[in-house]
Design an enzyme around this catalytic site. Structure first.
Site, PDB file in Angstrom:
ATOM      1  N   CYS A   3      55.144  29.866  42.915  1.00 43.59           N
ATOM      2  CA  CYS A   3      54.665  29.943  41.539  1.00 43.59           C
ATOM      3  C   CYS A   3      55.383  31.093  40.845  1.00 43.59           C
ATOM      4  O   CYS A   3      56.398  31.580  41.330  1.00 43.59           O
ATOM      5  CB  CYS A   3      53.143  30.093  41.492  1.00 43.59           C
ATOM      6  SG  CYS A   3      52.490  31.548  42.323  1.00 43.59           S
ATOM      7  N   GLY A  15      40.508  32.354  25.841  1.00 43.26           N
ATOM      8  CA  GLY A  15      39.638  32.226  24.694  1.00 43.26           C
ATOM      9  C   GLY A  15      39.669  30.877  24.001  1.00 43.26           C
ATOM     10  O   GLY A  15      39.870  29.842  24.601  1.00 43.26           O
ATOM     11  N   CYS A  17      50.071  22.876  59.170  1.00 39.89           N
ATOM     12  CA  CYS A  17      49.252  21.758  58.697  1.00 39.89           C
ATOM     13  C   CYS A  17      50.136  20.596  58.261  1.00 39.89           C
ATOM     14  O   CYS A  17      51.139  20.777  57.559  1.00 39.89           O
ATOM     15  CB  CYS A  17      48.373  22.207  57.533  1.00 39.89           C
ATOM     16  SG  CYS A  17      47.364  20.886  56.821  1.00 39.89           S
ATOM     17  N   TYR A  33      30.762  29.869  33.635  1.00 40.90           N
ATOM     18  CA  TYR A  33      31.749  30.080  34.692  1.00 40.90           C
ATOM     19  C   TYR A  33      33.050  30.684  34.164  1.00 40.90           C
ATOM     20  O   TYR A  33      34.034  30.784  34.895  1.00 40.90           O
ATOM     21  CB  TYR A  33      32.077  28.759  35.388  1.00 40.90           C
ATOM     22  CG  TYR A  33      32.363  27.625  34.442  1.00 40.90           C
ATOM     23  CD1 TYR A  33      33.494  27.623  33.633  1.00 40.90           C
ATOM     24  CD2 TYR A  33      31.485  26.542  34.335  1.00 40.90           C
ATOM     25  CE1 TYR A  33      33.765  26.603  32.754  1.00 40.90           C
ATOM     26  CE2 TYR A  33      31.747  25.505  33.455  1.00 40.90           C
ATOM     27  CZ  TYR A  33      32.886  25.540  32.669  1.00 40.90           C
ATOM     28  OH  TYR A  33      33.143  24.526  31.785  1.00 40.90           O
ATOM     29  N   ASP A  44      48.060  33.112  33.998  1.00 41.91           N
ATOM     30  CA  ASP A  44      46.790  33.051  33.269  1.00 41.91           C
ATOM     31  C   ASP A  44      45.613  33.455  34.142  1.00 41.91           C
ATOM     32  O   ASP A  44      44.617  33.989  33.660  1.00 41.91           O
ATOM     33  CB  ASP A  44      46.604  31.622  32.741  1.00 41.91           C
ATOM     34  CG  ASP A  44      45.312  31.447  31.970  1.00 41.91           C
ATOM     35  OD1 ASP A  44      45.176  32.087  30.921  1.00 41.91           O
ATOM     36  OD2 ASP A  44      44.444  30.676  32.416  1.00 41.91           O
TER      37      ASP A  44
END
Length: 383
Positions: free
Chosen positions: A267, A76, A327, A30, A283
């Site tokens: 963010c 990695g 919401c 994944y 990332d």
């Protein structure tokens, strides 16, 4: 923005470092980062050189708005760089960070840990994140070596070495289409191995066609998974085991910082630096269109507080569809991670988080407990 321009906010700047780029000794089914090698097709090695390490360290420490900094080493697989590289990193931190409180964390798959590595981590107070996806039969489904061999035994050995040397660590379990059906077996494994700090990461990845990968979790099953783990945790493990999702939920319930970007309102404060000094918005957004520049040509301050990055961060809030804005759990969810906003709302509006149905069920389920915990905290504070 020039280097002398005032910053729009004073939050600490945070950039993860990829000292070996996307290089890895595993081939997890994944993995979203391995193919980032394609961004640098002319390179055979993805090692950060000494000049780039020094320049990153110098800029990173000088860019902080507080007298402390956290260096986060990712991949990695960051242990593909030897201990000498990290000793040099610590040397640069001492040179450029005099008077600052500096911490180091490193995320590893655990298969390369040795006594020597663990002694180094203990002597230098590294926090180690270990990627492990539950017990052997769940872990080995997708976390395979480059030769397609199972890796569980090697990871477990690495955890035992960390314990032997007294290294602080947390466990990061990826939740995928197979282990999502076994939430209690998954969670109890971490308790049995005495992994007291636990993080979950659901797989939501797409193929070039736009279809979801076979490893991706189903939204409803993700909700079931969180609920099952929460029910056991709230009955037996509060104060003994710390699950990031539950801690973050309580933080949002009481109006504090959730401590994890996916549940923050905006963010963009956490970038990613590749081995050659290229800096990306996040990332999970290491793509050409999200490349902010290179630290040999621009400063981290210029890149991380650029108009492009500020717009990227604000888009998390501003791009929410109407159903999210209305919401009742918006305060807790905040639309989760923008990378997962690949679904459409019932009325056809784009930008809905793929995992929305699962999160809604989870927040609905935990609301009475969170309300009780919030009231208890308020009462204790007043006392």
């Amino acid at each position: 923005m020039t280097a002398g321009t005032a910053r729009p906010f004073a939050a600490p700047l945070y950039v993860t470092v990829k000292p070996a780029g996307a290089a890895c000794n595993l081939r997890c089914g994944y993995c979203y980062y391995l193919d980032k090698k394609s961004l640098y097709p002319a390179r055979k090695q993805y090692d950060m050189n000494c000049d780039t390490l020094e320049e990153f360290t110098r800029q990173y420490l000088r860019s902080q708005t507080v007298d402390e900094a956290v260096f986060a080493w990712h991949g990695g697989e960051p242990l593909l760089r030897d201990i000498a590289f990290y000793r040099k990193a610590l040397e640069f931190q001492r040179i450029y960070g005099r008077g600052m409180k500096i911490a180091n964390s490193i995320q590893t798959n655990g298969t390369m840990l040795t006594d020597e590595w663990c002694r180094f981590f203990r002597e230098n107070d590294f926090l180690v994140g270990i990627s492990i996806d539950g017990p052997e039969r769940l872990h080995d489904v997708y976390r395979r070596s480059s030769g397609d061999r199972p890796t569980f035994a090697r990871v477990l050995h690495g955890i035992e070495l960390l314990k032997k040397h007294g290294v602080e660590y947390n466990a990061m379990g990826v939740v995928h289409s197979f282990n999502v059906d076994y939430p209690l077996e998954f969670y109890r494994f971490f308790k049995e191995t005495d992994s007291r700090f636990i993080q979950f990461a659901p797989v939501v990845e797409t193929l070039p066609s736009g279809e979801l990968t076979p490893q991706s979790v189903h939204p409803e099953k993700w909700g079931d998974f969180l609920i099952a783990v929460f029910d056991e945790w709230v009955r037996k493990d509060v104060g003994q085991f710390f699950v990031q999702y539950f801690d973050s939920a309580l933080a949002n319930w009481v109006g504090a910082s959730p401590g994890v970007c996916i549940f923050a309102e905006t963010c963009g404060h956490a970038g990613a630096a590749e081995f050659n000094g290229d800096v990306y918005s996040c990332d999970h957004f290491v793509f050409p269109e999200y490349r902010l520049g290179n630290l040999h040509k621009q400063t981290l301050v210029e890149m991380m507080y650029s108009d492009a990055q500020l717009s990227f961060g604000a888009a998390k809030r501003d791009g929410l569809p109407r159903c999210c804005r209305s919401c009742k759990y918006l305060f807790a969810c905040r639309g989760e991670c923008p990378k997962n906003r690949i679904a459409t709302t019932p009325d056809g509006e784009s930008g809905l988080n793929y995992l929305c149905a699962g999160y809604r069920r989870f927040f609905e389920h935990i609301a009475p407990y969170m309300n009780f915990m919030k009231a208890s905290l308020i009462m204790n504070y007043k006392l």
